[in-house]
Design a protein around this motif. Structure first.
Motif, PDB file in Angstrom:
ATOM      1  N   SER A   2     -17.559 -12.635 -78.437  1.00  0.00           N
ATOM      2  CA  SER A   2     -18.856 -13.237 -78.713  1.00  0.00           C
ATOM      3  C   SER A   2     -19.954 -12.222 -78.462  1.00  0.00           C
ATOM      4  O   SER A   2     -19.927 -11.492 -77.468  1.00  0.00           O
ATOM      5  CB  SER A   2     -19.074 -14.460 -77.821  1.00  0.00           C
ATOM      6  OG  SER A   2     -20.421 -14.873 -77.860  1.00  0.00           O
ATOM      7  N   MET A   3     -20.948 -12.205 -79.343  1.00  0.00           N
ATOM      8  CA  MET A   3     -22.114 -11.342 -79.163  1.00  0.00           C
ATOM      9  C   MET A   3     -23.017 -11.848 -78.034  1.00  0.00           C
ATOM     10  O   MET A   3     -23.937 -11.151 -77.622  1.00  0.00           O
ATOM     11  CB  MET A   3     -22.909 -11.266 -80.470  1.00  0.00           C
ATOM     12  CG  MET A   3     -22.168 -10.590 -81.612  1.00  0.00           C
ATOM     13  SD  MET A   3     -22.138  -8.800 -81.457  1.00  0.00           S
ATOM     14  CE  MET A   3     -23.790  -8.400 -82.028  1.00  0.00           C
ATOM     15  N   SER A   8     -26.119  -5.277 -84.095  1.00  0.00           N
ATOM     16  CA  SER A   8     -24.668  -5.385 -84.274  1.00  0.00           C
ATOM     17  C   SER A   8     -23.877  -5.080 -83.009  1.00  0.00           C
ATOM     18  O   SER A   8     -22.645  -5.156 -83.032  1.00  0.00           O
ATOM     19  CB  SER A   8     -24.200  -4.430 -85.379  1.00  0.00           C
ATOM     20  OG  SER A   8     -24.833  -4.700 -86.603  1.00  0.00           O
ATOM     21  N   TRP A   9     -24.556  -4.756 -81.920  1.00  0.00           N
ATOM     22  CA  TRP A   9     -23.834  -4.230 -80.757  1.00  0.00           C
ATOM     23  C   TRP A   9     -24.421  -4.802 -79.472  1.00  0.00           C
ATOM     24  O   TRP A   9     -25.630  -4.729 -79.242  1.00  0.00           O
ATOM     25  CB  TRP A   9     -23.936  -2.701 -80.759  1.00  0.00           C
ATOM     26  CG  TRP A   9     -23.116  -2.008 -79.714  1.00  0.00           C
ATOM     27  CD1 TRP A   9     -22.076  -2.524 -78.998  1.00  0.00           C
ATOM     28  CD2 TRP A   9     -23.286  -0.665 -79.256  1.00  0.00           C
ATOM     29  NE1 TRP A   9     -21.571  -1.592 -78.131  1.00  0.00           N
ATOM     30  CE2 TRP A   9     -22.295  -0.433 -78.270  1.00  0.00           C
ATOM     31  CE3 TRP A   9     -24.171   0.363 -79.597  1.00  0.00           C
ATOM     32  CZ2 TRP A   9     -22.174   0.786 -77.619  1.00  0.00           C
ATOM     33  CZ3 TRP A   9     -24.044   1.585 -78.941  1.00  0.00           C
ATOM     34  CH2 TRP A   9     -23.063   1.796 -77.974  1.00  0.00           C
ATOM     35  N   THR A  10     -23.565  -5.406 -78.647  1.00  0.00           N
ATOM     36  CA  THR A  10     -23.987  -5.907 -77.344  1.00  0.00           C
ATOM     37  C   THR A  10     -23.028  -5.417 -76.267  1.00  0.00           C
ATOM     38  O   THR A  10     -21.889  -5.033 -76.548  1.00  0.00           O
ATOM     39  CB  THR A  10     -24.028  -7.448 -77.304  1.00  0.00           C
ATOM     40  OG1 THR A  10     -22.702  -7.954 -77.514  1.00  0.00           O
ATOM     41  CG2 THR A  10     -24.963  -7.997 -78.361  1.00  0.00           C
ATOM     42  N   ALA A  11     -23.495  -5.451 -75.025  1.00  0.00           N
ATOM     43  CA  ALA A  11     -22.667  -5.066 -73.887  1.00  0.00           C
ATOM     44  C   ALA A  11     -23.000  -5.976 -72.718  1.00  0.00           C
ATOM     45  O   ALA A  11     -24.054  -6.630 -72.692  1.00  0.00           O
ATOM     46  CB  ALA A  11     -22.908  -3.605 -73.519  1.00  0.00           C
ATOM     47  N   TYR A  12     -22.101  -6.028 -71.739  1.00  0.00           N
ATOM     48  CA  TYR A  12     -22.321  -6.881 -70.577  1.00  0.00           C
ATOM     49  C   TYR A  12     -21.618  -6.296 -69.354  1.00  0.00           C
ATOM     50  O   TYR A  12     -20.703  -5.466 -69.459  1.00  0.00           O
ATOM     51  CB  TYR A  12     -21.803  -8.305 -70.834  1.00  0.00           C
ATOM     52  CG  TYR A  12     -20.345  -8.380 -71.197  1.00  0.00           C
ATOM     53  CD1 TYR A  12     -19.355  -8.392 -70.216  1.00  0.00           C
ATOM     54  CD2 TYR A  12     -19.944  -8.435 -72.529  1.00  0.00           C
ATOM     55  CE1 TYR A  12     -18.011  -8.448 -70.549  1.00  0.00           C
ATOM     56  CE2 TYR A  12     -18.605  -8.496 -72.875  1.00  0.00           C
ATOM     57  CZ  TYR A  12     -17.651  -8.502 -71.879  1.00  0.00           C
ATOM     58  OH  TYR A  12     -16.316  -8.550 -72.214  1.00  0.00           O
ATOM     59  N   THR A  18     -19.176  -5.777 -77.423  1.00  0.00           N
ATOM     60  CA  THR A  18     -18.789  -6.400 -78.692  1.00  0.00           C
ATOM     61  C   THR A  18     -19.622  -5.793 -79.814  1.00  0.00           C
ATOM     62  O   THR A  18     -20.844  -5.636 -79.678  1.00  0.00           O
ATOM     63  CB  THR A  18     -19.010  -7.919 -78.653  1.00  0.00           C
ATOM     64  OG1 THR A  18     -18.179  -8.490 -77.651  1.00  0.00           O
ATOM     65  CG2 THR A  18     -18.665  -8.550 -80.003  1.00  0.00           C
ATOM     66  N   TRP A  19     -18.937  -5.463 -80.907  1.00  0.00           N
ATOM     67  CA  TRP A  19     -19.583  -4.956 -82.118  1.00  0.00           C
ATOM     68  C   TRP A  19     -19.269  -5.922 -83.255  1.00  0.00           C
ATOM     69  O   TRP A  19     -18.123  -6.344 -83.429  1.00  0.00           O
ATOM     70  CB  TRP A  19     -19.076  -3.562 -82.462  1.00  0.00           C
ATOM     71  CG  TRP A  19     -19.584  -3.040 -83.780  1.00  0.00           C
ATOM     72  CD1 TRP A  19     -19.085  -3.305 -85.030  1.00  0.00           C
ATOM     73  CD2 TRP A  19     -20.707  -2.185 -83.987  1.00  0.00           C
ATOM     74  NE1 TRP A  19     -19.814  -2.671 -85.993  1.00  0.00           N
ATOM     75  CE2 TRP A  19     -20.829  -1.972 -85.381  1.00  0.00           C
ATOM     76  CE3 TRP A  19     -21.621  -1.578 -83.137  1.00  0.00           C
ATOM     77  CZ2 TRP A  19     -21.820  -1.184 -85.932  1.00  0.00           C
ATOM     78  CZ3 TRP A  19     -22.612  -0.779 -83.683  1.00  0.00           C
ATOM     79  CH2 TRP A  19     -22.704  -0.592 -85.067  1.00  0.00           C
ATOM     80  N   SER A  20     -20.281  -6.286 -84.023  1.00  0.00           N
ATOM     81  CA  SER A  20     -20.055  -7.159 -85.176  1.00  0.00           C
ATOM     82  C   SER A  20     -21.049  -6.802 -86.271  1.00  0.00           C
ATOM     83  O   SER A  20     -22.253  -6.975 -86.109  1.00  0.00           O
ATOM     84  CB  SER A  20     -20.214  -8.628 -84.781  1.00  0.00           C
ATOM     85  OG  SER A  20     -19.935  -9.473 -85.869  1.00  0.00           O
TER      86      SER A  20
END
Length: 736
Positions: A78-79, A508-512, A550-552
């Motif tokens: 999930s983004m 298009s790109w998230t991190a956690y 996550t990349w989408s």
């Protein structure tokens, strides 16, 4: 060997009559659960995250294409996630999971998950469902955000509630979540099952499936569509009858399921949801087979047809009735959100089994040396509870608070009986034949408070705290293990903080990154002693450290994460004389890497892969924990274009040990599944959208031993299950 005969409890005519009889109730209904296309948050109820400032970060659609990568992916990250999770969408559930399957069959594709249904998909409770090496009972399973399960050890009866046809989405959350993640076993993560959403279009959808092991499934769904006279009410009713001889010999199952969901809008900002289900199972259940039995009778040996054997199918029976229902209210206005679910569920199990099926215990009772000794059990419980969530936009973010309250009461009995005399008590008096006669309760209360701080438009920090409080009570005429009476109660409490950072690096790109504590309440077995007051156990606890990304974009969805988990306060026992005491020992370390990706190629083709490298090591012995695979992997190709769908996906599970001390080693195994379907848009007369589907499980017919199910009572001989042989399912469905 012969199989038990099949009995049809619902005819097609009866199904139709039931549908007609339920039509008048469709106008009384309520609120939609988020579908699989909406990434869930870290909580175990997607509706709990109501921040207006969180952007819609669904996977980006392919420009100009008829399909999107987020709908094709069997699993995807999930983004919006702040801990590792895999979303299993509705297309995978409809196309790839057998009609008899349950949620354990669906999640088996996900990274770090290991499970096989030993009697065929959904035809017997899953014997081992591990996530990163955590066992069933060490993680939550929720239904529409409601935690459910046996309060004695927090395990789950995978076949006893909702079916695949009742399910709209599943999210596998591999972590304890935030403070608002509720449940008794947030310790190892959450498997969040979401119910199917009623369609806005009215219609009846009958379906029929048949295949290997004498398996038949008949059912129908009724969608009322949006009823404008009642403000847009939508409702769904699913009726299903299934029966099968099962892969294992004489291990037949009959199952009936009724599910209903009603969504009632109230004004522009409020919805009510009413959900109810009833499930009935009659089954013959093997406990596993010895190596000698597998070699003599084949890998599918389960039960036999000898009435003088403790392994006789007529003495190994389950009759199980369950129900679950809830009323949900969701409202959003002026920066406030309210979400509340009041619920109840119940499990009622009457079971019989030979004294030592597959074992070496000789026949003989007080009535005759030739009679078969057996056991008769009853296990019944009912839970009542409420989950309340309140959110308010406050400053640069949202303040969230709420609570979970649950009260479950149990009745558990087990008697020694003579199976040849219609289960007469195998002792001069009922009390002398009683192994256990117990009534116990578990009351849980978990209030929480957290704040989601939007530091910038692309960076947010969620911090909070939860107070986990639970109380066990027992009133036993005959306590398990000791055989003595016991009246006792014990309170436990633990404060659990959490902190999570989410960063949207680009569109298009998230991190956690996450730091959180999980916990696991002591099981009821800590009361199975003559002096439970001498036990000094505290709740088992994890400290989770996780990072991920996550990349989408238009063609690719890709997720990767790493985790390090300290497991503390491991509960162990010590027996001195007749007294067993429980205490907290050391713990274990779980760590690993996980990833999953789907890439959309041209002309409807896509490729899918996931994998994990996992370690689960006991601190005291420095040895591998039981049933914890060293790795998992999946690889497949998918075609989806217009009316045609096809997929070929292989899942691999690495080596592991079936018992402590590196005992019972098992090598890795792989199973390959094929699925295809075609939908005829033109239809045939009154039948519209006629769909024909074929599923082939275990294409290459791998029947190796994969699981240690326990030991025989007399001589401690190991019992095993094998992977079910290659099987197929042919399914027809349509719309009326």
């Amino acid at each position: 060997m012969k199989r038990i005969s099949r009995t049809t409890l619902f005819t097609s005519t009866q199904l139709a009559l039931c549908l007609i009889a339920n039509l008048p109730f469709a106008s009384y209904a309520s609120d939609a659960t988020p579908t699989a296309a909406i990434p869930a948050t870290a909580t175990n109820d997607a509706s709990a995250d109501s921040s207006k400032k969180v952007k819609n970060l669904d996977a980006v659609k392919v420009t100009g294409a008829a399909i999107t990568v987020d709908k094709i992916a069997p699993t995807q990250g999930s983004m919006m996630a702040i801990q590792p999770q895999s979303i299993i969408g509705e297309q995978y559930l409809r196309e790839n999971v057998a009609p008899t399957g349950d949620y354990t069959d669906a999640i088996s594709i996900a990274p770090s998950i290991s499970t096989v249904a030993p009697n065929g998909p959904g035809l017997m409770e899953a014997q081992s469902v591990t996530m990163r090496g955590f066992q069933d009972g060490e993680y939550n399973v929720t239904f529409d955000g409601i935690p459910w399960g046996d309060s004695n050890d927090f395990t789950h009866h995978s076949t006893s509630y909702f079916t695949t046809q009742d399910t709209g989405s599943i999210v596998v959350d591999r972590g304890p979540g935030t403070a608002s993640t509720l449940g008794n076993a947030t310790f190892g993560g959450t498997i969040a099952v979401g119910s199917r959403t009623p369609s806005d279009t009215a219609g009846i959808e009958p379906y029929l499936s048949f295949g290997s092991f004498g398996t038949w499934v008949e059912g129908a769904q009724l969608h009322t569509g949006a009823i404008q006279q009642t403000g847009g009410t939508t409702a769904l009713i699913n009726l299903e009858n299934a029966r099968s001889d099962g892969y294992l010999t004489y291990a037949g199952q009959r199952r009936q399921n009724v599910f209903a969901k009603i969504v009632q809008p109230i004004g522009d900002n409020t919805t009510l949801t009413f959900v109810g289900m009833y499930n009935n199972i009659h089954q013959n259940v093997p406990l596993g087979a010895t190596r000698a039995q597998i070699e003599a009778y084949g890998p599918n040996y389960g039960l036999n047809n000898d009435p003088y054997s403790q392994d006789y199918y007529g003495y190994n029976i389950d009759n199980i009735d369950t129900y679950m229902s809830y009323v949900g209210l969701h409202s959003a206005f002026d920066g406030w959100t309210i979400d509340n679910k009041a619920y109840t569920y119940s499990y009622n199990h009457f079971g019989w089994n030979g004294e030592d099926p597959n074992g070496e215990t000789p026949n003989g009772t007080i009535y005759s040396p030739l009679d078969v000794p057996a056991q008769a059990l009853r296990n019944t419980y009912t839970s009542y509870g409420d989950i309340f969530r309140l959110g308010k936009e406050l400053g640069p973010g949202e303040l969230r608070t709420g609570f979970w309250y649950d009260h479950q009461r149990n009745l558990r009995t087990l008697y020694e009986v003579d199976a040849n005399l219609n289960y007469a008590y195998n002792a001069p008096t009922q009390l002398a034949a009683t192994d256990r006669d117990m009534r116990d309760t578990l009351t849980t209360f978990q209030p929480y408070l957290e704040y989601n701080w939007n530091i910038t438009d692309r960076l947010s920090l969620t911090g909070g705290v939860k107070d986990a409080d639970f109380k066990r009570d027992i009133n036993a005429v005959v306590n398990q293990k000791t055989g003595e009476p016991l009246v006792y109660s014990k309170d436990y409490s633990k404060v659990l903080p959490s902190l999570a950072l989410h960063w949207q690096l680009s569109d298009s790109w998230t991190a956690y990154a996450q730091l959180a504590k999980g916990f696991l309440a002591p099981n009821l077995n800590t009361f199975y002693t003559s002096a439970p007051q001498d036990n000094t156990v505290k709740p088992q606890q994890t400290i989770n450290k996780q990072i991920g990304t996550t990349w989408s974009d238009g063609r690719l969805t890709l997720s990767a994460d790493g985790y390090y988990i300290n497991f503390n306060n491991k509960i162990e026992s010590r027996t001195v004389g007749a007294i067993t005491t429980f205490y907290n020992a050391g713990g274990a370390v779980y760590k690993g890497l996980e990833g999953e990706a789907t890439y959309l190629l041209a002309d409807g083709f896509s490729v899918y892969a996931n994998g994990s490298l996992n370690r689960a090591i006991d601190n005291a012995t420095n040895q591998w924990l039981p049933n914890a695979p060293s790795k998992t992997a999946a690889l497949g190709v998918i075609y989806s274009s217009g009316p045609l769908y096809a997929s070929l996906i292989d899942k691999f599970v690495g080596h592991r040990y079936g018992d402590t001390g590196l005992q019972q080693p098992f090598g890795g195994y792989a199973t390959t599944n094929f699925a295809t379907s075609y939908t005829f848009a033109e239809g045939f007369g009154a039948l519209k959208s006629v769909k024909i589907g074929v599923q082939v499980n275990n294409v290459f017919d791998n029947k190796s031993v994969y699981y240690l199910s326990g030991y025989t009572a007399q001589d401690n001989t190991p019992l095993y299950f094998t992977i079910p042989a290659r099987s197929y399912e042919l399914t027809f469905s349509a719309k009326l």
